[in-house]
Motif scaffolding. Structure first.
Motif, PDB file in Angstrom:
ATOM      1  N   PHE A  99      28.333  39.917  45.276  1.00 58.85           N
ATOM      2  CA  PHE A  99      28.633  41.306  44.939  1.00 58.85           C
ATOM      3  C   PHE A  99      29.655  41.894  45.915  1.00 58.85           C
ATOM      4  CE2 PHE A  99      27.708  45.830  45.610  1.00 58.85           C
ATOM      5  CZ  PHE A  99      27.941  46.328  44.331  1.00 58.85           C
ATOM      6  N   VAL A 100      29.455  41.646  47.206  1.00 57.01           N
ATOM      7  CA  VAL A 100      30.382  42.161  48.218  1.00 57.01           C
ATOM      8  C   VAL A 100      31.768  41.564  48.028  1.00 57.01           C
ATOM      9  CG1 VAL A 100      30.902  42.192  50.690  1.00 57.01           C
ATOM     10  CG2 VAL A 100      28.584  42.658  49.893  1.00 57.01           C
ATOM     11  N   ARG A 101      31.825  40.270  47.745  1.00 60.65           N
ATOM     12  CA  ARG A 101      33.118  39.608  47.591  1.00 60.65           C
ATOM     13  C   ARG A 101      33.856  40.094  46.350  1.00 60.65           C
ATOM     14  NH1 ARG A 101      33.030  33.255  46.920  1.00 60.65           N
ATOM     15  NH2 ARG A 101      32.297  33.868  44.859  1.00 60.65           N
ATOM     16  N   GLU A 102      33.156  40.238  45.234  1.00 60.09           N
ATOM     17  CA  GLU A 102      33.824  40.589  43.975  1.00 60.09           C
ATOM     18  C   GLU A 102      34.115  42.080  43.850  1.00 60.09           C
ATOM     19  OE1 GLU A 102      31.455  39.082  40.809  1.00 60.09           O
ATOM     20  OE2 GLU A 102      32.070  36.996  41.127  1.00 60.09           O
ATOM     21  N   LYS A 103      33.318  42.917  44.474  1.00 61.73           N
ATOM     22  CA  LYS A 103      33.480  44.360  44.301  1.00 61.73           C
ATOM     23  C   LYS A 103      34.187  45.048  45.461  1.00 61.73           C
ATOM     24  CE  LYS A 103      31.334  44.164  40.392  1.00 61.73           C
ATOM     25  NZ  LYS A 103      32.087  44.324  39.127  1.00 61.73           N
ATOM     26  N   PHE A 104      34.184  44.441  46.639  1.00 65.16           N
ATOM     27  CA  PHE A 104      34.759  45.102  47.802  1.00 65.16           C
ATOM     28  C   PHE A 104      35.906  44.323  48.448  1.00 65.16           C
ATOM     29  CE2 PHE A 104      30.421  46.728  47.512  1.00 65.16           C
ATOM     30  CZ  PHE A 104      30.624  48.095  47.628  1.00 65.16           C
ATOM     31  N   LEU A 105      35.848  43.004  48.401  1.00 67.59           N
ATOM     32  CA  LEU A 105      36.805  42.200  49.155  1.00 67.59           C
ATOM     33  C   LEU A 105      37.760  41.407  48.272  1.00 67.59           C
ATOM     34  CD1 LEU A 105      34.426  40.846  51.951  1.00 67.59           C
ATOM     35  CD2 LEU A 105      35.944  42.815  52.049  1.00 67.59           C
ATOM     36  N   ASP A 106      37.798  41.697  46.995  1.00 69.39           N
ATOM     37  CA  ASP A 106      38.763  40.995  46.152  1.00 69.39           C
ATOM     38  C   ASP A 106      40.164  41.534  46.427  1.00 69.39           C
ATOM     39  OD1 ASP A 106      39.201  42.998  43.405  1.00 69.39           O
ATOM     40  OD2 ASP A 106      37.603  43.404  44.839  1.00 69.39           O
ATOM     41  N   VAL A 107      41.165  40.717  46.156  1.00 67.75           N
ATOM     42  CA  VAL A 107      42.551  41.056  46.486  1.00 67.75           C
ATOM     43  C   VAL A 107      42.980  42.344  45.795  1.00 67.75           C
ATOM     44  CG1 VAL A 107      44.948  40.309  46.302  1.00 67.75           C
ATOM     45  CG2 VAL A 107      43.166  38.649  46.896  1.00 67.75           C
ATOM     46  N   GLU A 108      42.635  42.498  44.528  1.00 61.39           N
ATOM     47  CA  GLU A 108      43.065  43.683  43.783  1.00 61.39           C
ATOM     48  C   GLU A 108      42.513  44.969  44.388  1.00 61.39           C
ATOM     49  OE1 GLU A 108      41.787  40.993  42.495  1.00 61.39           O
ATOM     50  OE2 GLU A 108      43.506  40.117  41.434  1.00 61.39           O
ATOM     51  N   SER A 109      41.257  44.932  44.828  1.00 67.33           N
ATOM     52  CA  SER A 109      40.648  46.136  45.403  1.00 67.33           C
ATOM     53  C   SER A 109      41.309  46.525  46.714  1.00 67.33           C
ATOM     54  CB  SER A 109      39.146  45.908  45.625  1.00 67.33           C
ATOM     55  OG  SER A 109      38.492  45.687  44.397  1.00 67.33           O
ATOM     56  N   ILE A 110      41.586  45.532  47.560  1.00 70.89           N
ATOM     57  CA  ILE A 110      42.190  45.831  48.854  1.00 70.89           C
ATOM     58  C   ILE A 110      43.622  46.327  48.687  1.00 70.89           C
ATOM     59  CG2 ILE A 110      42.887  44.830  51.063  1.00 70.89           C
ATOM     60  CD1 ILE A 110      40.518  42.960  50.860  1.00 70.89           C
ATOM     61  N   VAL A 111      44.389  45.685  47.788  1.00 72.84           N
ATOM     62  CA  VAL A 111      45.765  46.124  47.540  1.00 72.84           C
ATOM     63  C   VAL A 111      45.775  47.532  46.953  1.00 72.84           C
ATOM     64  CG1 VAL A 111      47.835  45.699  46.180  1.00 72.84           C
ATOM     65  CG2 VAL A 111      46.678  43.791  47.320  1.00 72.84           C
TER      66      VAL A 111
ATOM     67  N   HIS B 114      28.970  34.558  55.824  1.00 71.80           N
ATOM     68  CA  HIS B 114      28.173  35.101  56.935  1.00 71.80           C
ATOM     69  C   HIS B 114      27.005  35.935  56.409  1.00 71.80           C
ATOM     70  CE1 HIS B 114      27.136  36.909  60.755  1.00 71.80           C
ATOM     71  NE2 HIS B 114      27.331  38.117  60.235  1.00 71.80           N
ATOM     72  N   ILE B 115      27.247  36.781  55.398  1.00 73.70           N
ATOM     73  CA  ILE B 115      26.176  37.598  54.819  1.00 73.70           C
ATOM     74  C   ILE B 115      25.103  36.703  54.199  1.00 73.70           C
ATOM     75  CG2 ILE B 115      25.629  39.254  53.001  1.00 73.70           C
ATOM     76  CD1 ILE B 115      28.390  40.503  53.453  1.00 73.70           C
ATOM     77  N   ARG B 116      25.538  35.718  53.414  1.00 74.91           N
ATOM     78  CA  ARG B 116      24.587  34.831  52.737  1.00 74.91           C
ATOM     79  C   ARG B 116      23.744  34.051  53.737  1.00 74.91           C
ATOM     80  NH1 ARG B 116      27.978  32.149  50.086  1.00 74.91           N
ATOM     81  NH2 ARG B 116      28.126  30.368  51.490  1.00 74.91           N
TER      82      ARG B 116
END
Length: 426
Positions: free
Chosen positions: A92-104, A369-371
């Motif tokens: 969830f953290v990777r797909e909703k917060f740390l994906d390239v599109e979200s950061i850009v 690290h979270i997992r």
């Protein structure tokens, strides 16, 4: 008030609602059943107890095992699914917060270059930045081991000495210094300084006294007969005039024989520095001396201590040079960014490019690290921490279940006895 106390209070409150519903139900058992309102109260209390118990089971089943046949297998949900929770949380953290599109998109939305410019343009902020960086510098100095730095500096200097050919380097340096007859300017300055020294009274007196002392040592009899004082002053005057005349000739004549000899000596000395084995050996001897001399190596080691002490004193000073330089640099950077839209756009673009390249690796590292961290937790302790943080709200689900159950019981009773109530009322 701690989370533990808050959780216990909310549990007691939910239990009070259940107890009130049960107490009401028990009271209705001793009242005349033919009265419609007794039936209504019984229906409400029954439904309220059902709702309260159902929600109690649902809440408890999240954290603990409920020993009820055919049902217990689906209780203790959180402890049993700790690894699934870890995987899903990381995903969830990777797909909703740390994906390239979200950061850009975040960079494009907030224009970090403009915000940085606005922040740096404020004098108070650059002062804070200077204070912060100075404190970090001072703190880092205290963590640095002096002996290790001194040893490193000594090794670095020795390595540098090993790589340097002193003789060749000196020759090349002199070659550069004498290019375009620069050494003749040095000779001119030396001549002028020597002429100035000869013109001084102290020099003339010194030469006169030297002549008198020579007469006393070499010709003691003549010295007693002759006026030695006059001879000394006259001789000094003659010598100084002769020397001054020679210096003037050299100074005024660029082709003077002494200048030519000076050129020849200089060129010969430079050539010997570059090619003469004797000079090479002398240079190696100097290098060996520098590497093995205790005084020199001690001095080089103490350079770090002196530098460190200076930096610490400068950091402790409110008007430190380091602080002023950092503040000035921050102010300049802020003003430059504020007035140059192309620079801000370029900086934001570089941030976006960096995010596109680094976001996948960073997301992978952080989610891993979270997992791994969640999977490493104790199941019961994790369940306990979750209950402490959200258990208070879950207890309100039990309270709401009691109230909603009672309302549903009331509604169903009214519907099922609608005809009787209608006849009773009308």
């Amino acid at each position: 008030m701690t989370k533990e106390i808050e959780l216990q209070k909310s549990k007691r409150l939910a239990m009070y609602f259940l107890a009130f519903a049960a107490f009401t139900f028990i009271i209705t058992l001793f009242l005349p059943a033919e009265r419609w309102w007794v039936g209504l109260m019984r229906a409400i209390s029954e439904a309220a107890m059902v709702g309260a118990l159902a929600d109690w089971f649902a809440v408890v089943a999240l954290f603990k095992r409920v020993p009820i046949p055919m049902v217990s297998a689906h209780t203790e949900i959180i402890p049993k699914n700790k690894d699934k929770i870890a995987d899903n949380l990381a995903l969830f953290v990777r797909e909703k917060f740390l994906d390239v599109e979200s950061i850009v998109a975040l960079i494009q939305k907030h224009d970090p270059a403009q915000k940085a410019a606005d922040w740096l343009c404020a004098a108070d902020n650059t002062k804070k930045l200077g204070n912060y960086l100075v404190k970090i510098t001072a703190g880092m100095l205290d963590f640095i081991e002096d002996a290790a730095v001194q040893k490193f500096m000594t090794k670095a200097i020795h390595a540098m000495l090993d790589k340097i050919d002193l003789s060749q380097s000196a020759g090349m340096l002199l070659d550069v210094m004498t290019k375009n007859n620069r050494h003749q300017a040095l000779l001119n300055e030396g001549i002028n300084q020597f002429a100035s020294i000869l013109a001084e009274d102290e020099t003339q007196t010194f030469i006169a006294e030297g002549i008198v002392d020579w007469l006393k040592d070499e010709h003691p009899v003549a010295e007693k007969i002759m006026p030695s004082g006059w001879v000394g002053r006259t001789g000094a005057d003659i010598a100084i005039k002769a020397a001054s005349r020679l210096l003037n000739e050299i100074n005024e004549n660029p082709d003077h024989q002494l200048r030519i000899k000076f050129d020849g000596y200089t060129n010969d000395f430079i050539a010997r520095l570059k090619t003469d084995p004797e000079f090479f050996e002398k240079a190696e001897e100097i290098k060996r001396y520098l590497k093995n001399d205790e005084t020199f190596n001690t001095y080089m080691g103490e350079l770090w201590c002196d530098l460190k002490d200076w930096l610490k004193r400068d950091c402790a000073d409110e008007n430190s040079v380091l602080h002023q330089k950092i503040s000035a640099a921050g102010q300049w950077l802020g003003e430059t960014l504020a007035h140059d839209a192309n620079l801000r756009q370029s900086l934001n673009q570089h941030m976006e490019d960096a995010a596109k390249k680094m976001a996948p690796d960073f997301a992978q590292f952080l989610t891993t690290h979270i997992r791994d961290t969640v999977k490493g937790w104790d199941s019961k302790e994790m369940s306990r921490q979750i209950e402490l943080n959200i258990g208070k709200d879950l207890q309100y689900i039990r309270i709401n279940g009691t109230i909603v159950g009672g309302c549903i019981g009331c509604l169903l009773y009214l519907i099922s006895h609608a005809q009787e109530l209608f006849q009773f009322l009308f």
